[in-house]
Design a protein around this motif. Structure first.
Motif, short mmCIF file in Angstrom:
data_model
loop_
_atom_site.label_atom_id
_atom_site.label_comp_id
_atom_site.label_asym_id
_atom_site.label_seq_id
_atom_site.Cartn_x
_atom_site.Cartn_y
_atom_site.Cartn_z
N LEU A 223 0.84 -1.20 0.00
CA LEU A 223 0.00 0.00 0.00
C LEU A 223 0.87 1.25 0.00
N GLU A 224 0.34 2.33 -0.60
CA GLU A 224 1.09 3.59 -0.68
C GLU A 224 1.21 4.29 0.66
N MET A 225 0.25 4.06 1.55
CA MET A 225 0.25 4.76 2.84
C MET A 225 1.46 4.35 3.68
N LYS A 226 1.90 5.26 4.54
CA LYS A 226 2.96 4.98 5.50
C LYS A 226 2.32 4.94 6.89
N ASP A 227 2.32 3.75 7.50
CA ASP A 227 1.70 3.66 8.82
C ASP A 227 2.64 4.25 9.88
N HIS A 228 2.06 4.62 11.00
CA HIS A 228 2.83 5.18 12.12
C HIS A 228 2.20 4.65 13.40
N LEU A 229 2.86 3.67 14.03
CA LEU A 229 2.25 2.93 15.14
C LEU A 229 2.80 3.38 16.48
N GLN A 230 1.92 3.33 17.49
CA GLN A 230 2.37 3.57 18.85
C GLN A 230 3.30 2.45 19.30
N GLU A 231 4.14 2.75 20.28
CA GLU A 231 5.03 1.73 20.83
C GLU A 231 4.18 0.61 21.43
N GLY A 232 4.56 -0.63 21.14
CA GLY A 232 3.81 -1.77 21.69
C GLY A 232 2.73 -2.30 20.77
N VAL A 233 2.61 -1.73 19.56
CA VAL A 233 1.65 -2.24 18.56
C VAL A 233 2.42 -3.13 17.58
N ARG A 234 1.98 -4.36 17.44
CA ARG A 234 2.62 -5.29 16.51
C ARG A 234 2.17 -4.98 15.08
N ARG A 235 3.07 -5.21 14.12
CA ARG A 235 2.74 -4.96 12.71
C ARG A 235 2.92 -6.23 11.90
N TYR A 236 1.87 -6.61 11.16
CA TYR A 236 1.92 -7.76 10.26
C TYR A 236 1.48 -7.30 8.88
N ASP A 237 1.96 -7.99 7.84
CA ASP A 237 1.42 -7.72 6.51
C ASP A 237 0.82 -9.00 5.92
N TYR A 238 0.00 -8.81 4.90
CA TYR A 238 -0.65 -9.96 4.26
C TYR A 238 -0.86 -9.66 2.78
N SER A 239 -1.00 -10.71 2.00
CA SER A 239 -1.43 -10.60 0.61
C SER A 239 -1.83 -12.00 0.17
N LEU A 240 -2.10 -12.15 -1.12
CA LEU A 240 -2.56 -13.45 -1.60
C LEU A 240 -1.49 -14.53 -1.42
N THR A 241 -0.27 -14.24 -1.83
CA THR A 241 0.76 -15.29 -1.83
C THR A 241 2.04 -14.89 -1.10
N GLU A 242 2.06 -13.70 -0.46
CA GLU A 242 3.26 -13.26 0.26
C GLU A 242 2.85 -12.56 1.54
N GLY A 243 3.81 -12.47 2.49
CA GLY A 243 3.56 -11.72 3.70
C GLY A 243 3.50 -12.61 4.93
N ASP A 244 3.36 -12.00 6.09
CA ASP A 244 3.24 -12.77 7.33
C ASP A 244 2.06 -13.73 7.26
N PHE A 245 0.96 -13.24 6.69
CA PHE A 245 -0.23 -14.07 6.46
C PHE A 245 -0.46 -14.16 4.95
N HIS A 246 -0.57 -15.37 4.42
CA HIS A 246 -0.86 -15.52 2.99
C HIS A 246 -1.41 -16.93 2.73
N ALA A 247 -1.67 -17.23 1.47
CA ALA A 247 -2.25 -18.52 1.09
C ALA A 247 -1.24 -19.34 0.29
N GLU A 248 -1.32 -20.64 0.43
CA GLU A 248 -0.57 -21.58 -0.41
C GLU A 248 -1.53 -22.67 -0.87
N ASN A 249 -1.13 -23.38 -1.92
CA ASN A 249 -1.91 -24.51 -2.44
C ASN A 249 -3.35 -24.10 -2.76
N ILE A 250 -3.48 -22.96 -3.44
CA ILE A 250 -4.83 -22.48 -3.82
C ILE A 250 -5.39 -23.39 -4.91
#
Length: 456
Positions: A223-250
């Motif tokens: 995404l184009e946006m730049k997030d800005h998180l408070q201390e102590g907030v975990r950051r994860y990313d996702y997409s269809l086939t890449e990222g911390d959360f994604h899908a395999e064997n579709i």
């Protein structure tokens, strides 16, 4: 919120407003309000006990809603500032809150699981609410669409969790204090409010700052946006086939979709989509990520996804046969239409796909007509109606012809009046027919379905 006995809604029939009305009805308060026109939703609210009138008239306000010390007023930003009833409550010193302010209070009273984004947020939040509600955790929910599993846009429970669709229109989501949030997309929209793409992206950056320490952001990759998180907030990313959360064997075959859910917490194999549409793989990844982070088990994720029935007006199949497919979809932004059409193409590769599209808002058409034309050009045939104005006045030179003239050469196309749609459907044969848009053309979908069913 103070100790209130009554709640009055100005703009009672909106999908988001009605969910909050149901919240207060469930708590036994007097709930009343005004809306411009009756609808299926307002009629249902009346059956549930809400007092609604459809004439802008101070005399129609019930007596229980005339006490400034015990009645809360909630209004939608779509209501003009000179509305008679809004001005009356302002002059009488009532506590007046936007819908988003009320939701913000609820995110401070519960653990808010919020879903923001230009598109995808209604389906993703409804998926997450369904997964949570059928799990050992349960949840409350305020949704931007009618869940087909529950026939409502609202879930009430004793759970500490509340799932909320975080709406960026009018910067409403800045009132929220999420415990966790998904951000699905940040393609510029509502430029009549924001003015520029940069202001729109900045609005999402500010929203990310509101996530509470100890919580998490689950953001779509790239995404184009730049997030800005408070201390102590975990950051994860996702997409269809890449990222911390994604899908395999579709696997997409015979109208069914399954995949493995890859997660840093626990891999969950063989997820089956109860609403098997390709775009719902990504929506499901985001919904499951938030539910899993909240504590849902692997079996609860599988069961929730398999039994998810979809959302009214989101890939809403009305007819699904070998001879004819007919569905409606709320898509009204170019990127939404692109995703919608791409999913239909994947499901029906060798069939002729026709869409009837009602553009929504003059400003959105003015700002994105070339993008609309590009997305619609993935279809075989495009039938345009006039622009649905919603809250806007016409803009000179802005009509559906802007989209029509920019469609790819070779695409079958026409512009018709909304009033002539039913007659056109009676005279035509279709293979796959899609009604697109967020306006009032959807009101004709039941009649279109009846016309087409008679041919079967």
């Amino acid at each position: 919120m103070k100790d209130i006995k009554a709640v009055y809604f100005i703009g009672a029939g909106g999908i988001g407003m009605s969910a909050i009305a149901r919240y207060f009805l469930g708590r036994g308060l007097v709930v009343a309000g005004y809306d411009k026109t009756p609808s299926d939703l307002t009629r249902q609210l009346e059956k549930e006990g809400m007092l609604i009138h459809y004439e802008e008239n101070i005399d129609k306000i019930p007596e229980a809603c005339r006490q400034a010390d015990s009645c809360l007023i909630i209004y939608t930003p779509a209501i003009p500032s000179d509305h008679q009833e809004l001005r009356y409550f302002q002059q009488q010193g009532f506590e007046i809150q936007k819908r988003a302010q009320v939701l913000g209070t609820l995110t401070r009273q519960h653990k808010g699981l919020c879903v923001a984004g230009t598109h995808g947020k209604t389906t993703t939040s409804t998926m997450c609410a369904h997964i949570m509600h059928q799990s050992h955790l349960d949840c409350n929910a305020f949704l931007g669409g009618i869940s087909k599993n529950y026939g409502t846009n609202y879930i009430l429970s004793d759970s500490d969790y509340v799932v909320i669709e975080a709406d960026e229109f009018d910067r409403s989501f800045h009132w929220l204090s999420p415990w966790m949030s998904v951000i699905t997309s940040t393609d510029p929209d509502h430029l009549d409010i924001y003015g520029t793409k940069e202001a729109y992206l900045e609005s999402f950056r500010h929203y990310s700052e509101l996530i509470q320490p100890g919580g998490a952001l689950i953001i779509h990759r790239g995404l184009e946006m730049k997030d800005h998180l408070q201390e102590g907030v975990r950051r994860y990313d996702y997409s269809l086939t890449e990222g911390d959360f994604h899908a395999e064997n579709i696997l997409i075959e015979n109208g069914e979709i399954s995949f493995d859910f890859i997660s840093p917490i626990e891999r969950v194999n063989h997820i089956e989509l109860g609403q098997p549409i390709p775009i719902n793989i990504e929506n499901g990844i985001a919904a499951m990520a938030m539910a899993q982070l909240a504590g849902c088990t692997a079996d609860e994720l599988r069961q929730g996804m398999k039994t998810f029935g979809g959302v009214d007006r989101r890939f809403d199949f009305k007819i699904k046969t070998d001879r004819l497919v007919f569905l409606s979809d709320y898509a009204h932004h170019p990127k939404e239409i692109f995703q919608s059409v791409r999913s239909i193409r994947e499901l029906y590769r060798d069939r002729k796909i026709t869409a009837i599209f009602q553009p929504h808002l003059y400003t959105r058409t003015r700002d994105f007509y070339k993008d609309f034309a590009e997305a619609l050009s993935m279809l075989d045939e495009v039938i345009l109606t006039e622009i649905y104005p919603a809250r806007e006045q016409p803009i000179e030179g802005v009509t559906s012809e802007l989209i029509y003239n920019n469609l790819r050469p070779g695409i079958q196309r026409q512009i018709i009046r909304k009033e002539d749609v039913l007659d056109m459907v009676k005279e035509r044969d279709f293979d796959v027919l899609l009604v697109l848009g967020a306006g009032d053309l959807d009101n004709q979908v039941p009649q279109i379905a009846e016309i087409l069913k008679k041919r079967l």
